[in-house]
Design a protein around this motif. Structure first.
Motif, PDB file in Angstrom:
ATOM      1  N   THR A  42      -6.839   1.675 -21.707  1.00 45.72           N
ATOM      2  CA  THR A  42      -6.798   2.875 -20.865  1.00 45.72           C
ATOM      3  C   THR A  42      -5.398   2.983 -20.300  1.00 45.72           C
ATOM      4  N   THR A  43      -4.560   3.782 -20.942  1.00 46.30           N
ATOM      5  CA  THR A  43      -3.126   3.765 -20.643  1.00 46.30           C
ATOM      6  C   THR A  43      -2.705   4.756 -19.572  1.00 46.30           C
ATOM      7  N   THR A  44      -3.577   5.655 -19.168  1.00 45.37           N
ATOM      8  CA  THR A  44      -3.183   6.666 -18.195  1.00 45.37           C
ATOM      9  C   THR A  44      -4.015   6.537 -16.925  1.00 45.37           C
ATOM     10  N   ARG A  45      -3.478   7.091 -15.854  1.00 45.86           N
ATOM     11  CA  ARG A  45      -4.213   7.104 -14.585  1.00 45.86           C
ATOM     12  C   ARG A  45      -5.497   7.916 -14.728  1.00 45.86           C
ATOM     13  N   ASP A  46      -5.415   9.049 -15.443  1.00 51.05           N
ATOM     14  CA  ASP A  46      -6.612   9.879 -15.621  1.00 51.05           C
ATOM     15  C   ASP A  46      -7.689   9.131 -16.391  1.00 51.05           C
ATOM     16  N   GLY A  47      -7.260   8.299 -17.347  1.00 56.49           N
ATOM     17  CA  GLY A  47      -8.232   7.522 -18.107  1.00 56.49           C
ATOM     18  C   GLY A  47      -8.952   6.513 -17.230  1.00 56.49           C
ATOM     19  N   LEU A  71      -6.398   0.030  -9.333  1.00 59.77           N
ATOM     20  CA  LEU A  71      -6.578  -0.516 -10.677  1.00 59.77           C
ATOM     21  C   LEU A  71      -5.403  -0.174 -11.585  1.00 59.77           C
ATOM     22  N   TYR A  72      -4.847   1.031 -11.436  1.00 65.74           N
ATOM     23  CA  TYR A  72      -3.694   1.398 -12.257  1.00 65.74           C
ATOM     24  C   TYR A  72      -2.513   0.478 -11.932  1.00 65.74           C
ATOM     25  N   ARG A  73      -2.329   0.178 -10.642  1.00 63.11           N
ATOM     26  CA  ARG A  73      -1.267  -0.755 -10.274  1.00 63.11           C
ATOM     27  C   ARG A  73      -1.499  -2.123 -10.904  1.00 63.11           C
ATOM     28  N   PHE A  74      -2.754  -2.589 -10.833  1.00 64.23           N
ATOM     29  CA  PHE A  74      -3.067  -3.920 -11.350  1.00 64.23           C
ATOM     30  C   PHE A  74      -2.872  -3.999 -12.862  1.00 64.23           C
ATOM     31  N   VAL A  75      -3.287  -2.969 -13.566  1.00 62.67           N
ATOM     32  CA  VAL A  75      -3.243  -2.987 -15.030  1.00 62.67           C
ATOM     33  C   VAL A  75      -1.859  -2.670 -15.566  1.00 62.67           C
ATOM     34  N   HIS A  76      -1.161  -1.676 -14.979  1.00 63.46           N
ATOM     35  CA  HIS A  76       0.060  -1.157 -15.589  1.00 63.46           C
ATOM     36  C   HIS A  76       1.338  -1.321 -14.771  1.00 63.46           C
ATOM     37  N   GLU A  77       1.261  -1.195 -13.453  1.00 64.30           N
ATOM     38  CA  GLU A  77       2.506  -1.194 -12.675  1.00 64.30           C
ATOM     39  C   GLU A  77       3.031  -2.604 -12.398  1.00 64.30           C
ATOM     40  N   ILE A  78       2.152  -3.541 -12.123  1.00 61.60           N
ATOM     41  CA  ILE A  78       2.594  -4.926 -11.940  1.00 61.60           C
ATOM     42  C   ILE A  78       3.116  -5.441 -13.278  1.00 61.60           C
ATOM     43  N   ASP A 136       2.807  -7.663   9.000  1.00 60.14           N
ATOM     44  CA  ASP A 136       2.177  -6.348   9.184  1.00 60.14           C
ATOM     45  C   ASP A 136       1.978  -5.657   7.840  1.00 60.14           C
ATOM     46  N   SER A 137       3.006  -5.723   6.992  1.00 62.39           N
ATOM     47  CA  SER A 137       2.938  -5.064   5.687  1.00 62.39           C
ATOM     48  C   SER A 137       1.848  -5.685   4.816  1.00 62.39           C
ATOM     49  N   MET A 138       1.572  -6.972   5.012  1.00 58.14           N
ATOM     50  CA  MET A 138       0.537  -7.646   4.229  1.00 58.14           C
ATOM     51  C   MET A 138      -0.866  -7.339   4.745  1.00 58.14           C
ATOM     52  N   GLY A 139      -0.959  -6.624   5.858  1.00 54.36           N
ATOM     53  CA  GLY A 139      -2.242  -6.438   6.525  1.00 54.36           C
ATOM     54  C   GLY A 139      -3.096  -5.306   6.002  1.00 54.36           C
ATOM     55  N   SER A 140      -2.700  -4.640   4.911  1.00 52.69           N
ATOM     56  CA  SER A 140      -3.500  -3.542   4.386  1.00 52.69           C
ATOM     57  C   SER A 140      -4.887  -4.025   3.967  1.00 52.69           C
ATOM     58  N   LEU A 141      -5.874  -3.137   4.058  1.00 53.24           N
ATOM     59  CA  LEU A 141      -7.231  -3.463   3.629  1.00 53.24           C
ATOM     60  C   LEU A 141      -7.423  -3.285   2.132  1.00 53.24           C
ATOM     61  N   LEU A 142      -6.416  -2.750   1.434  1.00 54.08           N
ATOM     62  CA  LEU A 142      -6.511  -2.581  -0.008  1.00 54.08           C
ATOM     63  C   LEU A 142      -6.531  -3.933  -0.706  1.00 54.08           C
ATOM     64  N   THR A 143      -7.088  -3.968  -1.926  1.00 53.39           N
ATOM     65  CA  THR A 143      -7.084  -5.198  -2.721  1.00 53.39           C
ATOM     66  C   THR A 143      -5.751  -5.376  -3.432  1.00 53.39           C
ATOM     67  N   VAL A 144      -5.169  -4.284  -3.934  1.00 50.15           N
ATOM     68  CA  VAL A 144      -3.910  -4.339  -4.678  1.00 50.15           C
ATOM     69  C   VAL A 144      -2.943  -3.329  -4.077  1.00 50.15           C
ATOM     70  N   PHE A 145      -1.797  -3.787  -3.599  1.00 48.78           N
ATOM     71  CA  PHE A 145      -0.804  -2.856  -3.071  1.00 48.78           C
ATOM     72  C   PHE A 145       0.575  -3.499  -3.134  1.00 48.78           C
ATOM     73  N   GLU A 146       1.597  -2.646  -3.094  1.00 49.96           N
ATOM     74  CA  GLU A 146       2.967  -3.131  -3.201  1.00 49.96           C
ATOM     75  C   GLU A 146       3.548  -3.390  -1.813  1.00 49.96           C
ATOM     76  N   LEU A 147       4.352  -4.445  -1.709  1.00 48.48           N
ATOM     77  CA  LEU A 147       5.158  -4.689  -0.521  1.00 48.48           C
ATOM     78  C   LEU A 147       6.520  -4.058  -0.793  1.00 48.48           C
ATOM     79  N   GLY A 148       6.694  -2.832  -0.345  1.00 47.35           N
ATOM     80  CA  GLY A 148       7.890  -2.093  -0.715  1.00 47.35           C
ATOM     81  C   GLY A 148       8.868  -1.847   0.411  1.00 47.35           C
ATOM     82  N   ARG A 149       8.574  -2.345   1.632  1.00 45.29           N
ATOM     83  CA  ARG A 149       9.424  -2.028   2.775  1.00 45.29           C
ATOM     84  C   ARG A 149      10.158  -3.264   3.273  1.00 45.29           C
ATOM     85  N   PHE A 150      11.244  -3.015   3.986  1.00 47.64           N
ATOM     86  CA  PHE A 150      11.970  -4.063   4.715  1.00 47.64           C
ATOM     87  C   PHE A 150      12.482  -5.180   3.804  1.00 47.64           C
ATOM     88  N   GLY A 151      12.900  -4.821   2.568  1.00 49.37           N
ATOM     89  CA  GLY A 151      13.434  -5.837   1.674  1.00 49.37           C
ATOM     90  C   GLY A 151      12.409  -6.888   1.298  1.00 49.37           C
TER      91      GLY A 151
END
Length: 533
Positions: A42-47, A71-78, A136-151
């Motif tokens: 499943t190569t697309t987000r819509d899929g 799931l798209y992050r887990f499968v394709h973006e990471i 704080d950035s690690m405190g999201s309730l999501l299962t998969v997310f990017e740490l994209g702030r503050f270097g």
């Protein structure tokens, strides 16, 4: 294609860390979603969205979209080479490097099938070694997310090598020297009115030794500022902890040109547009409103309300809007004029309606009225609108668009705020049950405040603080039969009591993982010594 830079992610091991040991033992990242099959093709987000919707037909569009993104992050973006953080139940943190693509393990148990191979570099980082902004950035309730702030990526890399967290690359080293109010006052007095002191609200609060804007702390700070003729612009009660404020002598007499410090600040080209705009707005207020800094849950307290959304301008083509919406996965875009003010919103629904009437409809025809809140509005007044429309745009003091709040932002924000209350409630429930089971009622009554014993029918009638008095008694402590140190337990109980009391005072700022540590540690101890409760 060569990747531009390494990224850092958090992948949790279940809501309660139930996949944690398997992840560490097998060298993998694991996500649940038991109803889903292999997503490798499943190569697309819509899929992925279609697969999620089919597997969970009872879920609404928001939940399906949220899960799709994770799931798209887990499968394709990471990507292999990226760093990943795994928060552990032990209140420590593991860091690894991804070294494999997504796999689906057909023969594995449910909940263990969606995996990414990872080399664990370190598995016992103490959270106290991580600075509060990264925690704080690690405190999201999501299962998969990017740490994209503050270097974050570079800082996680340092932690993986056994080095201390180097902190934010944009950290204000000067602000760290303002360790008490007297030094802040001296610095404002020393500076030229044309070069005001600016710092984040987080650093500003640290001058008073506080981390959150609860009423008592806010009143103390307001009194200190007013006594010395100082003002913060914007008010330090507005915005997120990372928002910038300027501190200046608001009550100082006018300079030779006949203008106040506030008026000069509004015209400064050296400060951010948000600070200039706020200064201009403060300068136009009647004096009975100028120093109002009420603690409330403002629209501006959400981070997304202070982040300029992507947009199109009046005169752009409808094709431009549609292209951006497809590329970014947006459901709508604000349409702004040349001054940054809202002229409407274009959405897939408005495009469909416009083209039903005229297949050649342009952007202007497809633009409809948008919902717009002011930064200083009470956020609670807008929740119904956001639930119904899915979003609300945010304008600043000059009526220029400065942010966008979605239903997803509300879910994360309020989920984060509910978490500490749920944690404290479980601690209280466990204390009540074990006390009722092990200690006779007459001794429970003896722990109640003087004159209240007659009202005590069980441990449920005790205040949180009364448990400390009850369990100090050797006879009561022995009745529990716990093989743990009494003094350390009572100290942890007292820390939790203070945390609970602070939690009951309203603050627009979320509780950080670091601030949750005392209560989390006590709960883990209670679960260990009395698992049947």
């Amino acid at each position: 294609m060569e990747r531009s830079s390494m990224r850092a992610w958090v992948v949790r091991a279940g809501e309660n860390g139930e996949r944690e040991q398997a992840a560490l033992d097998d060298g993998v990242l694991l996500v649940g979603w038991l109803g889903l099959g292999d997503l490798a093709r499943t190569t697309t987000r819509d899929g992925i969205r279609a697969s999620v919707a089919a597997a969970y037909p009872d879920e609404g569009p928001y939940t399906v979209g949220n899960w799709t993104g994770q799931l798209y992050r887990f499968v394709h973006e990471i990507q292999p080479g990226d760093l990943v953080v795994l928060p552990l139940k032990s209140l420590r943190v593991a860091v690894g490097r991804v070294d494999g693509d997504y796999e689906y393990r057909t023969a594995a148990a449910h909940g263990m099938r969606h995996v990414r191979r990872v080399e664990w570099l370190v598995t016992d980082i103490d959270r106290q070694e991580i600075q509060s902004d990264l925690l704080d950035s690690m405190g999201s309730l999501l299962t998969v997310f990017e740490l994209g702030r503050f270097g974050a990526a570079e800082r996680v890399a340092a932690l993986s090598e056994g080095k201390p967290d180097p902190g934010r690359p944009d950290a204000d080293e000067f602000a760290a020297t303002l360790t008490e109010p007297a030094k802040l006052y001296e610095e404002v007095r020393r500076r030229s009115p044309d070069e005001p002191l600016t710092l984040s609200i987080r650093d500003f609060l640290a001058v008073w030794g506080v981390q959150r804007r609860h009423p008592a702390a806010t009143e103390q700070i307001k009194s200190g500022l007013e006594a010395r003729g100082l003002v913060t612009i914007p008010p330090f009660t507005e915005g997120t902890l990372d928002s910038q404020v300027a501190v200046l002598a608001g009550g100082a007499e006018p300079d030779e040109s006949g203008t106040s410090a506030v008026t000069r600040l509004s015209g400064s080209s050296d400060l951010s547009a948000a600070v200039q705009s706020a200064a201009h707005a403060v300068g136009q207020l009647p004096d009975e409103e100028a120093d109002v800094q009420t603690v409330a849950y403002r629209v501006s307290n959400l981070e997304s309300a202070n982040r300029m959304p992507e947009s199109v301008q009046v005169g752009d083509s409808l094709g431009t809007a549609m292209t951006i919406m497809v590329l970014r996965g947006y459901g709508q875009l604000p349409v702004l004029d040349a001054d940054g003010r809202l002229r409407g919103v274009v959405s897939w629904e408005s495009i469909g309606r416009a083209r039903m009437a005229d297949p050649g409809a342009d952007l202007q025809t497809a633009t409809v009225r948008g919902q717009e809140a002011d930064r200083s509005d009470d956020l609670l007044d807008w929740i119904g609108t956001i639930q119904q429309s899915g979003y609300v745009l945010v304008r600043d003091h000059d009526h220029k668009v400065c942010g966008l709040i979605t239903a997803s932002d509300l879910t994360v924000q309020f989920g984060t705020r509910v978490r500490p209350f749920v944690l404290v409630e479980e601690i209280e429930q466990r204390l009540r049950r074990v006390v009722d089971r092990c200690i006779p009622l007459d001794r429970i009554k003896a722990a109640a405040p003087r004159g209240r014993a007659a009202q005590v029918n069980s441990a449920a009638n005790l205040t949180f603080g009364a448990y400390g008095h009850l369990l100090k008694t050797p006879q009561n402590w022995a009745a529990l039969g716990w093989a743990i140190d009494q003094q350390h337990f009572l100290a942890a109980l007292e820390d939790c009591r203070r945390f609970r009391n602070d939690l009951m005072h309203f603050s627009p700022d979320p509780v950080t993982d670091d601030q949750l540590l005392p209560a989390q540690g006590l709960l883990e101890l209670l679960r260990s010594v009395d698992p049947q409760v």
